[in-house]
Motif scaffolding. Structure first.
Motif, PDB file in Angstrom:
ATOM      1  N   GLU A 148       0.908  -1.220   0.017  1.00  0.00           N
ATOM      2  CA  GLU A 148       0.043   0.067  -0.021  1.00  0.00           C
ATOM      3  C   GLU A 148       0.734   1.232   0.098  1.00  0.00           C
ATOM      4  O   GLU A 148       1.849   1.389   0.557  1.00  0.00           O
ATOM      5  N   LEU A 149       0.391   2.380  -0.482  1.00  0.00           N
ATOM      6  CA  LEU A 149       0.958   3.594  -0.743  1.00  0.00           C
ATOM      7  C   LEU A 149       0.892   4.372   0.568  1.00  0.00           C
ATOM      8  O   LEU A 149      -0.061   4.587   1.138  1.00  0.00           O
ATOM      9  N   ASP A 150       1.995   4.825   1.085  1.00  0.00           N
ATOM     10  CA  ASP A 150       1.891   5.769   2.452  1.00  0.00           C
ATOM     11  C   ASP A 150       2.663   7.208   2.034  1.00  0.00           C
ATOM     12  O   ASP A 150       3.770   7.052   1.385  1.00  0.00           O
ATOM     13  N   ARG A 188      -2.118  25.629   5.383  1.00  0.00           N
ATOM     14  CA  ARG A 188      -1.123  24.988   4.218  1.00  0.00           C
ATOM     15  C   ARG A 188      -0.677  23.489   4.262  1.00  0.00           C
ATOM     16  O   ARG A 188      -0.755  22.932   3.157  1.00  0.00           O
ATOM     17  N   GLN A 189      -0.414  22.932   5.399  1.00  0.00           N
ATOM     18  CA  GLN A 189      -0.276  21.594   6.029  1.00  0.00           C
ATOM     19  C   GLN A 189      -1.145  20.917   4.874  1.00  0.00           C
ATOM     20  O   GLN A 189      -1.096  19.810   4.535  1.00  0.00           O
ATOM     21  N   GLU A 190      -2.628  21.196   5.444  1.00  0.00           N
ATOM     22  CA  GLU A 190      -3.820  20.254   4.805  1.00  0.00           C
ATOM     23  C   GLU A 190      -3.932  20.515   3.590  1.00  0.00           C
ATOM     24  O   GLU A 190      -4.116  19.293   2.915  1.00  0.00           O
ATOM     25  N   THR A 191      -3.717  21.703   2.867  1.00  0.00           N
ATOM     26  CA  THR A 191      -3.841  21.913   1.403  1.00  0.00           C
ATOM     27  C   THR A 191      -2.814  20.911   0.828  1.00  0.00           C
ATOM     28  O   THR A 191      -2.758  20.313  -0.426  1.00  0.00           O
ATOM     29  N   LEU A 192      -1.271  21.007   1.028  1.00  0.00           N
ATOM     30  CA  LEU A 192      -0.443  20.250   0.630  1.00  0.00           C
ATOM     31  C   LEU A 192      -0.700  18.751   0.784  1.00  0.00           C
ATOM     32  O   LEU A 192      -0.435  18.112  -0.275  1.00  0.00           O
ATOM     33  N   PHE A 193      -1.057  18.269   1.884  1.00  0.00           N
ATOM     34  CA  PHE A 193      -1.307  16.816   2.103  1.00  0.00           C
ATOM     35  C   PHE A 193      -2.397  16.372   1.132  1.00  0.00           C
ATOM     36  O   PHE A 193      -2.218  15.419   0.333  1.00  0.00           O
ATOM     37  N   VAL A 194      -3.671  16.872   1.184  1.00  0.00           N
ATOM     38  CA  VAL A 194      -4.707  16.505   0.528  1.00  0.00           C
ATOM     39  C   VAL A 194      -4.339  16.562  -1.002  1.00  0.00           C
ATOM     40  O   VAL A 194      -4.899  15.681  -1.934  1.00  0.00           O
ATOM     41  N   THR A 195      -3.671  17.355  -1.668  1.00  0.00           N
ATOM     42  CA  THR A 195      -3.600  17.600  -2.846  1.00  0.00           C
ATOM     43  C   THR A 195      -2.617  16.505  -3.354  1.00  0.00           C
ATOM     44  O   THR A 195      -2.753  15.875  -4.198  1.00  0.00           O
ATOM     45  N   MET A 196      -1.512  16.185  -2.684  1.00  0.00           N
ATOM     46  CA  MET A 196      -0.608  15.094  -2.925  1.00  0.00           C
ATOM     47  C   MET A 196      -1.296  13.889  -2.828  1.00  0.00           C
ATOM     48  O   MET A 196      -0.823  12.834  -3.729  1.00  0.00           O
ATOM     49  N   ASN A 197      -2.102  13.809  -1.852  1.00  0.00           N
ATOM     50  CA  ASN A 197      -2.661  12.535  -1.523  1.00  0.00           C
ATOM     51  C   ASN A 197      -3.572  12.075  -2.833  1.00  0.00           C
ATOM     52  O   ASN A 197      -3.611  10.984  -3.302  1.00  0.00           O
ATOM     53  N   ALA A 198      -4.263  12.892  -3.381  1.00  0.00           N
ATOM     54  CA  ALA A 198      -5.060  13.006  -4.515  1.00  0.00           C
ATOM     55  C   ALA A 198      -4.254  12.250  -5.887  1.00  0.00           C
ATOM     56  O   ALA A 198      -4.529  11.646  -6.445  1.00  0.00           O
TER      57      ALA A 198
END
Length: 487
Positions: A287-289, A346-356
């Motif tokens: 699985e990707l982490d 900023r942290q949330e935006t970076l994470f959800v974008t890269m996660n997508a």
């Protein structure tokens, strides 16, 4: 004639906070750390480390009750001494804290080499020649005219005129030519001070130990340079009456030469720019982490001293005398609280974008095969995470992700879609990779022209035009078939 009319207009404006947030999102890790340090220096109400569970909202809300009548007034805080509002006269703790690393990190420093520059090294080499004062001045001027790649891009006449007008050195073209050839062009690295590529290659070949291959290479560069650059090998074979093996060895000698001798000087190399990945993707049990770089998530809190100061001024009976101080403290506290909220967003935006992006390109991240990269545009990710396209663009343009297959620039995962023969959407990255593989496997004695490459791609299920093949080939920095030819 003057006319007055009433017009309704709907416009959208970004608040200063929104503009600052967009700028924060766009910053990569290293730039973000610098911005964070700047903010902490400018705002002493912002501190790093864990918060001591002080309720900021209590003080902020209560202070508004007593000072609402001052909110809209212009307050001149130029005369306020910030040190008077701190809990003591010592330097605040935040100036001593690194805030971006854990306690067990080693404190390591990076040494810097104070080396000799390329031009200074050339000037030092002039000391090995016996020159009179005028000759040395001319030689030093010529060295100063050499660019960082090792070439002289000026004519002899220009240097003669420039020396006369700017240095007061009066000489002639024959003298400059003599010093150039017999002094400056004898300096190391070989090939330095050449005026074009042909002269540069000749200078390097003449510095080598003479062999049959070297002598032939000199003749080719000196007499048939145009035919060599255009890879007209049949013409060279006929001109010098040699075998293909002899020509191949001569070409191998030429290919060993450095077309930019200045770049070979170690002291002239620019400092290597280290890329700090903003994200890390690992494969855990199939699985990707996804992990956001911890340096993007610093621990920040509002200064307890500033909150206590605000409370003390609130309890003061002489509120009019403390008006300026309260306004100043409130401004710093509000700015610190907003900055902390902006960092979290900023942290949330970076994470959800890269996660997508990671899940959209899951097949690629699982095995690293670039042909499995799906067509993906900014709108695809924006629709998945519910953000604006411009926000996704800011995340992708300057951020890097560390994958099991190397550190990649996120924007490289985006590509347009094309239809294959089965009507499926395929990524242009996939087509470029296949094109690159076809060219790598071709017979270099008979490299494939663009129209033939287009036919091969069509047979593989990718019907693209010859001009599109040429465009992709250029984007891959692959030369035309004639220049890929080897003997």
């Amino acid at each position: 004639m003057l006319k007055q009319n009433l017009q309704l207009k709907l416009s959208q404006k970004l608040s200063p906070q929104q503009i600052q947030l967009m700028k924060l999102i766009q910053l990569p890790t290293q730039a973000f750390e610098q911005r964070l340090q700047e903010e902490m220096v400018e705002n002493p109400a912002l501190e790093s480390g864990k918060e001591d569970n002080v309720d900021f909202d209590e003080y902020a809300d209560n202070s508004n009750d007593d000072f609402d009548d001052y909110d809209n007034e212009h307050i001149d805080t130029d005369d306020i001494n910030i040190d008077e509002y701190l809990s003591n006269d010592e330097t605040p703790d935040y100036k001593y804290q690194t805030n971006n690393y854990s306690d067990d990190d080693d404190d390591k420093s990076m040494p810097f080499v104070a080396g000799v520059t390329f031009h200074q090294d050339l000037l030092n080499q002039l000391n090995t020649f016996v020159l009179d004062d005028t000759e040395r001045d001319v030689a030093e001027f010529i060295v100063g005219s050499i660019d960082d790649t090792g070439y002289i891009r000026r004519t002899i006449q220009d240097m003669v005129d420039d020396m006369a007008f700017t240095q007061g050195i009066y000489t002639d073209e024959n003298t400059v030519e003599r010093i150039l050839k017999h002094v400056v062009q004898e300096l190391e690295p070989a090939g330095v001070a050449a005026r074009d590529l042909q002269e540069c290659l000749l200078l390097q070949l003449k510095h080598k130990t003479p062999t049959d291959s070297i002598e032939l290479a000199i003749s080719i560069i000196d007499d048939q340079f145009d035919a060599f650059t255009k890879k007209h090998y049949e013409k060279l074979l006929q001109k010098f009456d040699i075998t293909k093996e002899q020509l191949r060895k001569a070409i191998e000698e030429i290919e060993k030469l450095n077309p930019k001798p200045g770049s070979s000087f170690s002291g002239n190399q620019k400092p290597i720019e280290h890329v700090v990945p903003d994200f890390t993707i690992r494969i855990v049990e199939g699985e990707l982490d996804l992990i956001l770089n911890g340096r993007n998530a610093p621990e920040l809190h509002v200064s307890k001293d500033y909150q206590e100061m605000l409370q003390s001024y609130k309890d003061s009976s002489d509120k009019s005398a403390q008006k300026d101080a309260v306004q100043f403290i409130k401004q710093k506290l509000d700015s610190a609280k907003w900055f902390i909220d902006a960092i979290k967003q900023r942290q949330e935006t970076l994470f959800v974008t890269m996660n997508a992006i990671m899940h959209y390109q899951e097949e690629y991240f699982l095995d690293g095969d670039e042909t499995k990269l799906k067509p993906m545009i900014l709108k695809d990710i924006a629709d998945m995470v519910g953000l604006d396209i411009s926000t996704v663009s800011r995340v992708a343009n300057s951020k890097y992700v560390d994958t099991p297959y190397g550190t990649k620039l996120i924007k490289d995962f985006f590509s347009e879609a094309m239809k294959n023969t089965e009507g499926e959407d395929v990524s242009t990255i996939e087509i470029k990779k296949i094109l690159q593989n076809v060219i790598e496997e071709e017979d270099k004695r008979k490299p494939l022209p663009d129209d033939k490459l287009a036919e091969i791609l069509k047979d593989k299920g990718y019907p693209i035009a010859r001009r599109t093949v040429a465009k992709y080939r250029e984007q891959l920095d692959i030369p035309v078939a004639r220049l890929r030819k080897k003997i």
